[in-house]
Structures are given as C-alpha cells and as structure tokens.
Motif scaffolding. Structure first.
Motif, mmCIF file in Angstrom:
data_model
loop_
_atom_site.group_PDB
_atom_site.id
_atom_site.type_symbol
_atom_site.label_atom_id
_atom_site.label_comp_id
_atom_site.label_asym_id
_atom_site.label_seq_id
_atom_site.Cartn_x
_atom_site.Cartn_y
_atom_site.Cartn_z
ATOM 1 N N MET A 35 0.826 -1.204 0.070
ATOM 2 C CA MET A 35 0.039 -0.039 0.135
ATOM 3 C C MET A 35 0.796 1.301 0.006
ATOM 4 N N PRO A 36 0.379 2.324 -0.687
ATOM 5 C CA PRO A 36 1.132 3.629 -0.612
ATOM 6 C C PRO A 36 1.454 4.030 0.633
ATOM 7 N N LEU A 37 2.481 4.578 1.077
ATOM 8 C CA LEU A 37 3.023 5.192 2.389
ATOM 9 C C LEU A 37 2.220 6.404 2.692
ATOM 10 N N PRO A 38 1.513 6.312 3.965
ATOM 11 C CA PRO A 38 0.881 7.820 4.172
ATOM 12 C C PRO A 38 1.890 8.860 4.423
ATOM 13 N N ASN A 39 1.455 9.922 4.597
ATOM 14 C CA ASN A 39 2.473 11.133 4.685
ATOM 15 C C ASN A 39 2.778 11.108 6.053
ATOM 16 N N THR A 40 2.242 10.757 7.193
ATOM 17 C CA THR A 40 2.602 10.896 8.465
ATOM 18 C C THR A 40 2.971 9.626 9.238
ATOM 19 N N VAL A 41 3.725 9.549 10.225
ATOM 20 C CA VAL A 41 3.748 8.349 11.164
ATOM 21 C C VAL A 41 2.342 8.241 11.906
ATOM 22 N N SER A 330 3.688 -6.939 12.238
ATOM 23 C CA SER A 330 4.353 -6.106 13.347
ATOM 24 C C SER A 330 5.483 -5.501 12.493
ATOM 25 N N GLU A 331 6.472 -6.464 11.836
ATOM 26 C CA GLU A 331 7.357 -5.953 11.115
ATOM 27 C C GLU A 331 7.203 -5.264 10.109
ATOM 28 N N VAL A 332 6.063 -5.410 9.294
ATOM 29 C CA VAL A 332 5.428 -4.340 8.088
ATOM 30 C C VAL A 332 5.322 -3.134 8.616
ATOM 31 N N MET A 333 4.560 -2.960 9.627
ATOM 32 C CA MET A 333 4.111 -1.823 10.508
ATOM 33 C C MET A 333 5.505 -0.959 10.657
ATOM 34 N N TYR A 334 6.441 -1.537 11.228
ATOM 35 C CA TYR A 334 7.848 -0.899 11.800
ATOM 36 C C TYR A 334 8.469 -0.521 10.601
ATOM 37 N N ASN A 335 8.657 -1.240 9.629
ATOM 38 C CA ASN A 335 9.476 -0.897 8.277
ATOM 39 C C ASN A 335 8.712 0.349 7.746
ATOM 40 N N ARG A 336 7.490 0.319 7.555
ATOM 41 C CA ARG A 336 6.612 1.447 6.943
ATOM 42 C C ARG A 336 7.004 2.686 7.803
ATOM 43 N N ILE A 337 7.058 2.491 9.185
ATOM 44 C CA ILE A 337 7.350 3.767 9.956
ATOM 45 C C ILE A 337 8.571 4.330 9.757
ATOM 46 N N VAL A 338 9.487 3.320 9.653
ATOM 47 C CA VAL A 338 11.044 3.902 9.447
ATOM 48 C C VAL A 338 11.101 4.391 8.033
ATOM 49 N N LYS A 339 10.173 3.631 6.664
ATOM 50 C CA LYS A 339 10.308 4.484 5.736
ATOM 51 C C LYS A 339 9.870 5.929 5.623
#
Length: 345
Positions: A35-41, A330-339
């Motif tokens: 899914m496209p990254l949102p703009n904010t954490v 949880s890893e997907v969530m974390y990696n997207r936050i870091v991105k």
C-alpha cells in the motif's frame, strides 16, 4: 509421450503450481506491504486495527534524546482505555540487552571471566547439563552453548513456568543440541544461567545491579525487573488471538519498561554512553548486538537504532499469535514507519 505433449504437460503443471502458490500467499501481509505510504507516522499508526493489533505504542527518539510518541488502539480493550505512551510493556527478549551490558561491566571489573566455564560458576550443574565443563561464559552470552532452549519444550506457552528453577528443570539431563561453540542457536536457557551466575557472583539480584549500574546513571526511572514490582494498572494489556483473557498479570520473568525509557537505553547502548570507557564497550561488542526484538504471549517489541537518520524507533504491539502472522504484520508496520521517517528526513 511425445516431446510436444511433454512440454504441454510441464506448462500445465507450472500453471497449477502458480495457482496453488497464490492460494497460500498471506495476502493481508502483502497488501499491507505494498500500500502507498501515508504522509505521517500517525496515519500509519492509525492502521493498527487493520493490521490486527488491539493497541500500539511507538516512540521515536531523535538526537538530543528528544522523543515523539504515537499511539493507537487500546491499552485495555475490555474497558476501552486508549493506548498511552507511558504504559509499561513486557519487552521479553529485549531484556537480554540489559543482561549482556551487565556481563560486560562485570567482566571489565574482573568479577566475571568470559573464558571460565558453566561448571566453574555453577558446579552443581556438572553432569546435569551436557558439556558444562566446556561451555564458557562467552558461549552462553553469544548463544553458542548448545544447551536446549526451555521455551522450545513441547506446549511450553500453554502453561509457562513462573520460576527460573522450573524453567531450568525442563532442560536438565537433556542432550545438548550441538557441541559447545560448534554452532549458533538462540536459547533462553543461556540467559537464565547467566542471571544465575551473576546473582551468585554479586551476592544479590542481577536486576539490582542493572538498576544501580545502568538505569540510574541514565536516569531511567520507569524500567522494572518484574511484574511484581509495578502497579498492574500501569501495564499495557496483552492479548493472544482466540484467547479472551488479558495476559498482563502473567509473571514470566520479563523486564517491563516504557517506550521512552527503552528508547533512551537503546540510544545509550549505541552511542556508548552506557559504558564507562572504550574497553568496556569493546567487551560488549565482542559478545552481543546493539538492537533486539521480543515476543511473548500478548507482547511484541522491536527496538532498533537507525544511524542514517540518527533515530531510535521503539514499537510495542499487544496482540500475538504464534503462526507468525501478527509478528510479520508488526514488522511491516515498523518498516513502513521507518520509511516515512527517512522520507521526511
């Protein structure tokens, strides 16, 4: 069978194999990943319920130990109490980082030797743990002992033991998984034994030493050695999929801390300020790593420092199952936050 028919059969089998493989693809994980990254954490954190989590807490510790917090979902779903940044969380195997630092400090002080054996420190285990007279302290810290992991015993997590003696009894008199230092295998038994060794050498509890030599100098006042040392209302609830009971009261030997306290510890570990000098840091670097993850029923933790953006990112999620789905999410969530953080940076 003719060559033409053989090629046709191969194409059919390949097609069927592709169809079958698509059937077993974990599509929710794939969908969450692409899914496209949102703009904010915060926008990403707000998807926690879609990922299957009852609650999530994230702390981003930036240069100067300045922390930003993001939460979503529930600290306690039964009472609809929202997740809060200051909730205490069971960090499971992330606790090993604190114990490894304690080992390094005691080695620096000359109170422990990495080359002495398990039998030297705990002679009563000679003959009860295979190769006890060959397994060094270094092998215990680095997971190269070959001692079986007590949490891998059959159906362990159905009824976890609450004392170190009960856990150790699960592996006594069992054959080693390999000869000392001939392989690597993560084993919680290694750190149970290290804790016992440090208790004996110090003459008091290992966590007291951790508090005096690690936590207090870093002014970390919200980190505790046991569920028995805290107000239970301060603890984030933990849930196992398909099991209705809140797991926060289970006493399974985990350190509890806040996301901010953990972030400050991880930064101090990585910038070296947790160590007294370079020699002590070199000892630590020779035996353990600078980041960790943790997983026990009800609690998942990811704690890492990202040098390229000079940020520690801590993530707590409080919903678990053991088919790997929730951990992968949880890893997907974390990696997207870091991105998102790197994109903003």
């Amino acid at each position: 069978m003719t060559k033409k028919k053989s090629k046709k059969l191969i194409r059919i089998l390949l097609f069927l194999g592709t169809i079958i493989s698509f059937y077993f693809v974990p599509w929710p994980i794939v969908t969450a990943w692409i899914m496209p990254l949102p703009n904010t954490v915060q926008e990403q954190i707000d998807k926690a319920a879609d990922y299957g989590f009852d609650g999530i807490v994230v702390c981003v510790n930036k240069k100067g130990n300045q922390s930003q917090f993001y939460t979503s979902g529930y600290k306690n779903r039964e009472n609809k109490i929202p997740a809060t940044p200051n909730a205490l969380f069971k960090i499971a195997s992330v606790s090993k980082l604190y114990n490894a630092v304690a080992v390094a400090k005691l080695v620096w002080d000359g109170k422990l030797s990495l080359e002495k054996t398990l039998a030297d420190y705990l002679p009563e285990l000679y003959g009860r743990i295979e190769y006890a007279d060959n397994i060094t302290l270094r092998m215990l810290v680095t997971h190269r002992s070959g001692i079986p992991n007590y949490t891998d015993t059959y159906m362990y997590w159905v009824a976890p033991k609450e004392t170190a003696d009960e856990n150790l009894a699960l592996v006594l008199d069992k054959p080693a998984n390999f000869k000392p230092d001939e392989d690597y295998e993560y084993s919680n038994t290694n750190y149970l034994l290290l804790d016992r060794i440090m208790n004996r050498v110090l003459g008091y509890a290992t966590f007291q030493y951790i508090r005096e030599e690690i936590l207090n100098p870093l002014n970390l006042k919200h980190t505790f050695g046991s569920i028995q040392d805290v107000n239970i209302d301060d603890v984030m609830s933990g849930y196992y999929v398909g099991y209705d009971t809140d797991l926060k009261t289970n006493n399974i030997g985990s350190i509890l801390t806040t996301a901010e306290d953990l972030s400050k510890f991880i930064r101090a570990l990585n910038d070296g300020s947790v160590f007294r000098d370079k020699k002590e840091q070199e000892i630590y670097s020779s035996i353990y790593k600078y980041e960790h993850t943790g997983l026990i029923p009800g609690y998942q933790t990811i704690a890492k420092y990202h040098k390229d953006i000079d940020a520690v990112v801590i993530q707590f999620t409080n919903t678990v199952n053991f088919d790997g789905y929730n951990w992968n999410m949880s890893e997907v969530m974390y990696n997207r936050i870091v991105k998102i953080l790197k994109k903003k940076n």
